[in-house]
Write a protein that holds these residues in place. Structure first.
Motif, PDB file in Angstrom:
ATOM      1  N   GLY A 188      25.106  53.103  30.701  1.00 35.64           N
ATOM      2  CA  GLY A 188      26.490  52.925  31.124  1.00 35.64           C
ATOM      3  C   GLY A 188      26.718  53.439  32.530  1.00 35.64           C
ATOM      4  N   GLN A 201      38.135  48.604  23.942  1.00 38.28           N
ATOM      5  CA  GLN A 201      36.924  47.850  23.637  1.00 38.28           C
ATOM      6  C   GLN A 201      37.141  46.366  23.852  1.00 38.28           C
ATOM      7  OE1 GLN A 201      35.698  49.048  19.609  1.00 38.28           O
ATOM      8  NE2 GLN A 201      33.676  49.498  20.457  1.00 38.28           N
ATOM      9  N   SER A 206      36.566  57.180  34.135  1.00 34.79           N
ATOM     10  CA  SER A 206      36.314  56.112  33.170  1.00 34.79           C
ATOM     11  C   SER A 206      34.828  56.065  32.845  1.00 34.79           C
ATOM     12  CB  SER A 206      36.762  54.760  33.728  1.00 34.79           C
ATOM     13  OG  SER A 206      38.135  54.793  34.072  1.00 34.79           O
ATOM     14  N   CYS A 207      34.491  56.228  31.562  1.00 36.71           N
ATOM     15  CA  CYS A 207      33.106  56.110  31.092  1.00 36.71           C
ATOM     16  C   CYS A 207      32.935  54.739  30.455  1.00 36.71           C
ATOM     17  CB  CYS A 207      32.797  57.217  30.080  1.00 36.71           C
ATOM     18  SG  CYS A 207      32.865  58.881  30.773  1.00 36.71           S
ATOM     19  N   ILE A 208      31.967  53.982  30.964  1.00 41.50           N
ATOM     20  CA  ILE A 208      31.742  52.613  30.500  1.00 41.50           C
ATOM     21  C   ILE A 208      30.476  52.596  29.650  1.00 41.50           C
ATOM     22  CG2 ILE A 208      31.565  50.193  31.153  1.00 41.50           C
ATOM     23  CD1 ILE A 208      34.099  51.559  32.141  1.00 41.50           C
ATOM     24  N   HIS A 250      31.861  45.700  26.520  1.00 36.85           N
ATOM     25  CA  HIS A 250      31.741  47.131  26.763  1.00 36.85           C
ATOM     26  C   HIS A 250      32.878  47.910  26.117  1.00 36.85           C
ATOM     27  CE1 HIS A 250      34.467  45.822  30.000  1.00 36.85           C
ATOM     28  NE2 HIS A 250      34.992  47.036  29.909  1.00 36.85           N
ATOM     29  N   THR A 251      32.663  49.226  26.056  1.00 31.04           N
ATOM     30  CA  THR A 251      33.681  50.171  25.599  1.00 31.04           C
ATOM     31  C   THR A 251      34.023  51.096  26.764  1.00 31.04           C
ATOM     32  OG1 THR A 251      32.880  50.124  23.322  1.00 31.04           O
ATOM     33  CG2 THR A 251      34.232  52.001  23.970  1.00 31.04           C
ATOM     34  N   CYS A 252      35.299  51.276  27.010  1.00 27.09           N
ATOM     35  CA  CYS A 252      35.751  52.114  28.131  1.00 27.09           C
ATOM     36  C   CYS A 252      36.538  53.303  27.594  1.00 27.09           C
ATOM     37  CB  CYS A 252      36.621  51.292  29.078  1.00 27.09           C
ATOM     38  SG  CYS A 252      37.269  52.251  30.464  1.00 27.09           S
ATOM     39  N   ARG A 287      33.143  56.100  36.498  1.00 28.26           N
ATOM     40  CA  ARG A 287      33.913  55.820  37.714  1.00 28.26           C
ATOM     41  C   ARG A 287      35.065  56.808  37.814  1.00 28.26           C
ATOM     42  NH1 ARG A 287      34.589  49.419  36.225  1.00 28.26           N
ATOM     43  NH2 ARG A 287      32.347  48.896  36.134  1.00 28.26           N
ATOM     44  N   GLU A 307      38.694  56.525  28.935  1.00 27.15           N
ATOM     45  CA  GLU A 307      39.361  57.057  30.120  1.00 27.15           C
ATOM     46  C   GLU A 307      39.951  58.426  29.834  1.00 27.15           C
ATOM     47  OE1 GLU A 307      42.318  54.309  31.339  1.00 27.15           O
ATOM     48  OE2 GLU A 307      40.887  52.877  32.193  1.00 27.15           O
TER      49      GLU A 307
END
Length: 455
Positions: free
Chosen positions: A434, A376, A449-451, A380-382, A437, A384
Motif C-alpha cells: 500500500g 472501501q 490516508s493509508c491505502i 482499495h481500502t482507504c 499520503r 483516514e
C-alpha cells in the motif's frame, strides 16, 4: 561504500576525460594559429623574393604601400583614351585569392612579367626568407615547401620535413602571378612536442591539482570508511541492547497481568491496567525502532491473516485514550459498527494506527478532535486519520517519512518524539503493498490516508 567508490572512479574518469578534451581543443587552436602564422610568413617571403629576383632591395613594409589612383568616372575622355594595358577585374581576382588588395595584385602582375622572361621563382631563396620569417614569429615546425605547375603537379620542393614523411596540415595554395602558371604551398607536420613545451606549466599545474583533489577524496573515503565501520558496530550493539529489552518488558507485562487477576482492590487493578498499557506501548515502540533501523538490511516478514480493521482502530483508540487521560481530546470513529476485513499483519498495522493517532494527540493543542474514517471500493481500502492540530508546511510533506526527521515547531517546549513513527508507518504500508499520503496546512490540521490494495 561501494557506491561512493564507484562515484569517485566515475568522477576521476570524467575529470581526466574533460582535461583530455580541453587539451585536444587547445592543440587544435595551436595548429590553426601555426597555420595562420605560416601563411602570413609565406606571403611576406614571396613578396621579398620578388625583390631579390629583380635585384632590388627588399621592401620594408609590404602591408602599407602608398598608391595614387584615379577613378574611371573622374577621368576625362582624353585620359581614358591614353590608358594602355589589360583591364583587371579586381573583385574577381580577390575571389580567386590572387591578392587581398591592389598592392598584392600588382605584385602578381610583376610575377607574370618575370615568368615571361624565364625568371622563375627561386625556391631556395624563398625557403631562406621563409625560415627567417618563422624565426621572427617564434614558430617551430617541420615543413615542406612545394612549387606546383598549372596542373598542380609538384615541380620543386625543399624544407626540413623529409619527402617520405606525411604532413598533418598544409597552407592554402599561393598563386604566383595572375595567370595561374605556378603555385606555392607549405605542408607542415605540427608535432605535439612544441605544443607540450608551451603547455608544460599548465599541464603540471592541472595534473597537480587533480592529484591533490584525488588525494583528498581518498583520504575522506578512508575516514568515512572507518567511521562507517564504527557506526555499524555501534548500531549493531544498540539494536541488540534494544532488542534485549523486549524480553524483560514482556515478562513484566505477564507478571502484572497475573497480579492484576489476583488483585481485588479496584484502584490497584486500574493502576496495574495503566502500567500494563504503558509497558505494551514501550514494546511497540521498541519493535518500531528495530524495524525502521533494519529496513535497508533486512526484509520484513509479515504474518498476514484476515483481520477486522475497525477492531484494530478501536484497540488503538482505547490504548491511547487511556494513555492521554490528562489531555482533553475527542477520537471519533465513523461507521465503527461495520466490519472491514483485510489480509494484514495485525501487530504492525496496530502500531501504524497508534503512531498516526498519537501524532495527532502530541502535535496539537488541548481539545483536539480526531476523526477516523474507513472507505472501501473494488480496488482499495482507504483509512483516514484527520485532526485539527497544528498542521505541517507543504515543504515538509515528503521529509516527515524519513528516519529521525522532525518538523520544526515553535509551539513545542521539548522534543515530543524521535522521528521514527512515520518512517515506520511508511515502511509497513509499503511492505503491505500500500501507501500513505498526507494532506496538511499550518493551522488547519492534517489528514493521513493509508491505502490498502484489495486482493
Amino acid at each position: 561504500m561501494k557506491k561512493v567508490i564507484a562515484i569517485v572512479i566515475v568522477s576521476t574518469i570524467a575529470v581526466f576525460g574533460l582535461q583530455g578534451l580541453w587539451m585536444k581543443s587547445m592543440y587544435q587552436a595551436y595548429t590553426h594559429q601555426t597555420i595562420e602564422t605560416m601563411e602570413s610568413a609565406l606571403g611576406t617571403s614571396i613578396g621579398k623574393e620578388i625583390s631579390y629576383r629583380e635585384k632590388k632591395q627588399p621592401f620594408k613594409d609590404p602591408k602599407n604601400p602608398t598608391f595614387v589612383y584615379k577613378r574611371a568616372k573622374d577621368m576625362t575622355p582624353e585620359e581614358r583614351s591614353s590608358l594602355k594595358g589589360d583591364t583587371l577585374n579586381y573583385d574577381e581576382l580577390r575571389e580567386k585569392n590572387i591578392g587581398s588588395n591592389m598592392y598584392d595584385i600588382l605584385l602578381q602582375i610583376i610575377q607574370d612579367k618575370l615568368i615571361e622572361k624565364k625568371n622563375y621563382i627561386q625556391l631556395h631563396t624563398l625557403d631562406s626568407l621563409f625560415q627567417a620569417e618563422l624565426q621572427k614569429a617564434k614558430t617551430e615546425a617541420r615543413y615542406r615547401l612545394l612549387i606546383f605547375d598549372k596542373d598542380t603537379t609538384v615541380t620543386e620542393q625543399t624544407g626540413t620535413l623529409a619527402e617520405c614523411a606525411e604532413a598533418t596540415d598544409s597552407t592554402r595554395l599561393f598563386p604566383i602571378g595572375i595567370k595561374g602558371l605556378q603555385f606555392v604551398q607549405v605542408k607542415v607536420d605540427i608535432g605535439l612536442s612544441a605544443f607540450l613545451r608551451q603547455m608544460l606549466y599548465i599541464l603540471i599545474a592541472s595534473v597537480g591539482m587533480v592529484v591533490v583533489i584525488l588525494g583528498c577524496v581518498v583520504y575522506l573515503m578512508i575516514v568515512i570508511r572507518k567511521k562507517n565501520i564504527l557506526f555499524k558496530q555501534r548500531e549493531a550493539n544498540l539494536n541488540g541492547t534494544v532488542h534485549d529489552l523486549k524480553a524483560p518488558l514482556n515478562g513484566v507485562i505477564t507478571l502484572l497481568g497475573f497480579l492484576r487477576n489476583k488483585q481485588t482492590d479496584p484502584s490497584a487493578r486500574t493502576l496495574m491496567d495503566g502500567t500494563i498499557r504503558q509497558a505494551q506501548c514501550m514494546v511497540s515502540d521498541i519493535e518500531s525502532l528495530l524495524v525502521t533501523a533494519r529496513r535497508d538490511r533486512q526484509q520484513l516478514h509479515l504474518q498476514k491473516k484476515e483481520t477486522d480493521l475497525v477492531q484494530l482502530v478501536k484497540l488503538a483508540k482505547e490504548s491511547l485514550s487511556a494513555t492521554y487521560t490528562g489531555k482533553p481530546h475527542l477520537i471519533c470513529i465513523e461507521n465503527e459498527q461495520i466490519p472491514v476485513m483485510l489480509e494484514v499483519d495485525a501487530l504492525y498495522i496496530t502500531n501504524v494506527l497508534r503512531n498516526l493517532i498519537e501524532n495527532a494527540l502530541k502535535y496539537s493543542d488541548d481539545g483536539v478532535e480526531i476523526r477516523i474514517r474507513i472507505r472501501q471500493d473494488k480496488t482499495h481500502t482507504c483509512l483516514e486519520v484527520e485532526d485539527n492540530g497544528w498542521g505541517i508546511e507543504r515543504k515538509y510533506h515528503r521529509k516527515i517519512f524519513e528516519q529521525y526527521f522532525q518538523v520544526p515547531n515553535d509551539k513545542e517546549v521539548r522534543r515530543r518524539g524521535y522521528g521514527i513513527g512515520l518512517a515506520f508507518t511508511y515502511y509497513i504500508m509499503e511492505a503491505h503493498g500500500g501507501s500513505i499520503r498526507v494532506k496538511s496546512e499550518p493551522g488547519k490540521g492534517s489528514t493521513f490516508s493509508c491505502i490498502f490494495p484489495m486482493k
